[in-house]
Scaffold this active site. Structure first.
Site, PDB file in Angstrom:
ATOM      1  N   ASP A  78      -3.648  -7.491  -5.800  1.00 56.73           N
ATOM      2  CA  ASP A  78      -2.540  -6.656  -5.290  1.00 56.73           C
ATOM      3  C   ASP A  78      -1.977  -6.755  -4.010  1.00 56.73           C
ATOM      4  OD1 ASP A  78      -4.848  -5.168  -4.722  1.00 56.73           O
ATOM      5  OD2 ASP A  78      -3.360  -3.527  -4.376  1.00 56.73           O
ATOM      6  N   GLU A 140      -6.257  -2.586  -4.793  1.00 53.29           N
ATOM      7  CA  GLU A 140      -7.119  -2.335  -3.677  1.00 53.29           C
ATOM      8  C   GLU A 140      -6.078  -1.605  -2.650  1.00 53.29           C
ATOM      9  OE1 GLU A 140      -8.428  -3.437   0.477  1.00 53.29           O
ATOM     10  OE2 GLU A 140      -6.394  -3.327  -0.410  1.00 53.29           O
ATOM     11  N   GLU A 141      -4.687  -1.816  -2.393  1.00 57.88           N
ATOM     12  CA  GLU A 141      -3.974  -1.113  -1.686  1.00 57.88           C
ATOM     13  C   GLU A 141      -3.806   0.285  -1.840  1.00 57.88           C
ATOM     14  OE1 GLU A 141      -3.626  -2.412   1.085  1.00 57.88           O
ATOM     15  OE2 GLU A 141      -3.244  -4.851   0.685  1.00 57.88           O
TER      16      GLU A 141
END
Length: 373
Positions: A78, A140-141
């Site tokens: 991502d 992840e973000e």
């Protein structure tokens, strides 16, 4: 051995596939097709059920050509926004940038590209390699959600590398903080701001007094906390009946994180209660600390491999978390490798092609070094 033009072309192709957090499906399909063309089938987990996104984490298992300990390499699929319709531009200076109205996406598609190119070299050169596991995570973000929801019992690797670090290739993160997410809530009492404000109890004002009494910012060399989001009230002419603040605390030491979190909670509750409000605090532990050293196998292997390809090795401590934090927390020693991405999360993001090439060379060197020691 790395094919420079192929790697650069691969990276520039991948960043044009939109994969903002929660919408990684198109990039997942790209990776599935990429590896399928090389005889590998990806395994997607059910993380999307927890994130509400359109893709789960993607795992590829590769049988080694020699009997050796397996190694995990990981990067996240991502990106942050603005991450749609990215148009990469390779300048005469050897730097890849976006056109200026989006991010570039080197965070973390530079890591993905390095893993793919290293594997490509292994195949075309007929090189030996240990069993490999490639894990590509989602969201992840959004607080490492993909990594946090992955089942690590599925892995056979006992050492791992995440390609998502700041700094040039050769930078190895050996220390990073644990973190708590903290929500603070104040309940007051609504009233008309012009007719009978004395009957109200302003939750925003009480929140402000509590925050003023609480620590914020740099606490010591290894510990920080912050208040990042505030919400409250209904209208300018209503005494605010509620207020919420989202904050965090993080430290390289778990006992310091626990101590600071208790201080924040206790101070908040005391101050809100003193001013007549009703306090509530919600603490969520996000990820554990990383505490590795130069003698650990996972660090020594990467450092020797890096020196072997002419990189200057720099072991660093960082104030941010990564998927490596979660992998380490699941008892798999994991180093986060610097990959040369710069000005990430901005429209000025860029990466030097020389760093992108060194990323792939380092993955390849780690793999080869692991079977020669």
């Amino acid at each position: 051995m790395v094919n420079h033009q192929r790697l650069i072309g691969l990276f520039m192709e991948m960043v044009q596939i939109s994969s903002v957090s929660g919408r990684e499906g198109a990039f997942r399909d790209y990776l599935i097709n990429y590896f399928a063309a090389r005889g590998l089938k990806g395994e997607e987990d059910n993380t999307a059920d927890y994130t509400g996104g359109d893709s789960g984490n993607l795992l590829f298992r590769i049988k080694g050509t020699v009997a050796a300990e397996p190694i995990l390499f990981s990067a996240h699929m991502d990106t942050v926004v603005p991450g749609n319709d990215i148009k990469p531009v390779l300048g005469d200076d050897g730097i890849i940038r976006s056109q200026g109205n989006t991010i570039l996406g080197s965070d973390d598609k530079a890591g993905v590209a390095a893993i793919l190119e290293a594997y490509e070299v292994l195949l075309e050169r007929g090189l030996d390699y240990p069993p490999l596991e490639f894990l590509f995570t989602v969201s992840e973000e959004q607080g490492l959600l993909g990594a946090r929801n992955f089942n690590y019992n599925r892995l056979k690797s006992r050492i791992a590398y995440v390609l998502d670090g700041g700094g040039v290739p050769g930078t190895i993160v050996i220390q990073s903080p644990c973190q708590n997410e903290i929500e603070y809530h104040v309940t007051g009492r609504a009233a008309h701001a012009g007719i009978n404000p004395e009957d109200g109890l302003n939750a925003i004002q009480i929140m402000s007094k509590a925050l003023a009494a609480m620590p914020c910012g740099r606490i010591d060399a290894s510990t920080t906390c912050n208040f990042g989001v505030i919400e409250g009230g209904q209208a300018r002419n209503i005494v605010a009946a509620s207020c919420m603040v989202k904050g965090e605390a993080r430290s390289l030491e778990r006992f310091e994180l626990d101590r600071l979190t208790r201080e924040l909670q206790d101070t908040f509750i005391d101050e809100v209660t003193k001013h007549g409000g009703q306090p509530e605090v919600k603490v969520t532990f996000l990820y554990p600390e990383i505490s590795l050293n130069a003698q650990d196998k996972v660090i020594n292997l990467a450092a020797e491999a890096a020196r072997g390809i002419g990189l200057n090795v720099k072991l660093i401590s960082t104030g941010g978390g990564s998927d490596a934090s979660i992998i380490n927390g699941n008892n798999i020693p994991c180093a986060n490798l610097g990959i040369g991405m710069s000005s990430v999360h901005t429209t000025e993001e860029y990466i030097r092609t020389n760093d992108l090439i060194k990323d792939a060379e380092l993955v390849l060197a780690i793999i080869q070094k692991s079977i020669t020691d």
